[in-house]
Design an enzyme around this catalytic site. Sequence first.
Site, PDB file in Angstrom:
ATOM      1  N   ASP A 104      29.249  26.414  60.756  1.00  0.00           N
ATOM      2  CA  ASP A 104      28.655  26.416  59.226  1.00  0.00           C
ATOM      3  C   ASP A 104      27.693  25.601  58.692  1.00  0.00           C
ATOM      4  O   ASP A 104      27.319  25.701  57.345  1.00  0.00           O
ATOM      5  CB  ASP A 104      30.057  26.301  58.455  1.00  0.00           C
ATOM      6  CG  ASP A 104      31.108  27.684  58.405  1.00  0.00           C
ATOM      7  OD1 ASP A 104      30.373  28.891  58.441  1.00  0.00           O
ATOM      8  OD2 ASP A 104      32.279  27.349  58.566  1.00  0.00           O
TER       9      ASP A 104
ATOM     10  N   ASP B 109      29.831  36.505  59.602  1.00  0.00           N
ATOM     11  CA  ASP B 109      29.310  35.372  58.613  1.00  0.00           C
ATOM     12  C   ASP B 109      28.174  34.609  59.169  1.00  0.00           C
ATOM     13  O   ASP B 109      27.476  34.031  58.406  1.00  0.00           O
ATOM     14  CB  ASP B 109      30.548  34.539  58.269  1.00  0.00           C
ATOM     15  CG  ASP B 109      31.886  35.103  58.224  1.00  0.00           C
ATOM     16  OD1 ASP B 109      32.104  36.219  58.751  1.00  0.00           O
ATOM     17  OD2 ASP B 109      32.634  34.575  57.255  1.00  0.00           O
TER      18      ASP B 109
HETATM   19  N1  GLY Z   1      32.534  32.367  55.863  1.00  0.00           N
HETATM   20  C1  GLY Z   1      33.799  32.507  55.681  1.00  0.00           C
HETATM   21  C2  GLY Z   1      34.085  33.567  54.538  1.00  0.00           C
HETATM   22  O1  GLY Z   1      33.579  34.356  54.253  1.00  0.00           O
HETATM   23  O2  GLY Z   1      35.620  33.510  54.074  1.00  0.00           O
END
Ligand code: GLY
Length: 377
Positions: free
Chosen positions: A98, A158
Amino acid sequence: LISCSKQESMDALTARVFTVAEQQYLTMDTRLEVTTLPQSIASDSTFKSSTIYWWCSGFYPGSLWYIYEYTQNEAVKTLSAKNTLKLDPIQYVTNDHDVGFQLNCSYGNGFRLTGNEDYKKVLYQGAQSLATRFSSVTGVIRSWDFLRRGWKYPVIIDNMMNLELLMFASKAFDNDTLEYVARTHANTTLKNHFRKDYSSYHLVDYDPEDGHVRSRQTVQGYSNESSWGRGQAWALYGYTMMFRMTRDEKYLEHAENIADMLLSRLPVDGIPYWDFDAPNGNEYRDASAGAIMASAFVELSGFATDEKARQNYLSIAEKQLRTLASSHYLAEPGTNCNFILKHSVGNLPEKSEVDVPLSYADYYFLEALLRYKKAMG
Ligand code: GLY
């Protein structure tokens, strides 16, 4: 009766939202400590903050930068810088993917608006940390190190969003390796994460020894074969962004295929259910997915070559922005623990963050409004 009320112009709507955003986010800062950032509202209705290591830590500083961009309020700029600098240690994180979200939203917008070279250095270090998670055997950046359900090398959709940091750094520092990592991740994901109808799986688990796909699953969606709302938003945004950064036509084609699938499945008000395939009675909307899509649709409308497609993308984005700016979604100043939007869903299967404000819904909503304003000239 014929209604004579005129529809609010998008300029007026944008001014109205940024007035709320400025008020809410200036006060929000008083809720924070030196190492905390806003996350959501807890189940006991109190304000919930996170440490800098939560994946959402970059969204509050990022939203502040957007509010500063629109208002030019120096007090907001000061808060933007203060909250951005909290994330300094993130540039060295190598145990999670992330980093791209965290640094691109905060330092990335800070650098874009101020040209501060110190911010640029942090972005470069962060990109290098992120790239350590790439394997040339799998051809993808590993998302998580924790292993559930027998995973060996989990990658979630994601993760496409983290590529923007790599692409920025590769251009700013003339580093071909970072671009290679970003493109290879996008290409492998394009091949393995999508169904024939261009909906995407949430998670693909790879074999780190030979790179083959071991399984396709969901974590935050309704079922392995369903279309988790926010996952579809990340996919649309991710491939649109990769086209902007590379001008590689295959990313544009893929983004348009995802967009067309979404146009045929979105509810009339434009805000997706938390999962497109959730059964009746379980149909929370996810404002965050609506906001992410709106931002991506505006950007995509500037790239699509077909005039009709451009219009369709812009008009669904306008619909989504109008719905989000309605009183059902937009908070009254002084309420909603100072978040801007209501009604997002974080992780329904875990019964976590269901029908609450989330910092990333706010961030992509503001971004979408700014993009829309620019698109209209
Ligand atoms: N990247 C985590 C979510 O979208 O919940």
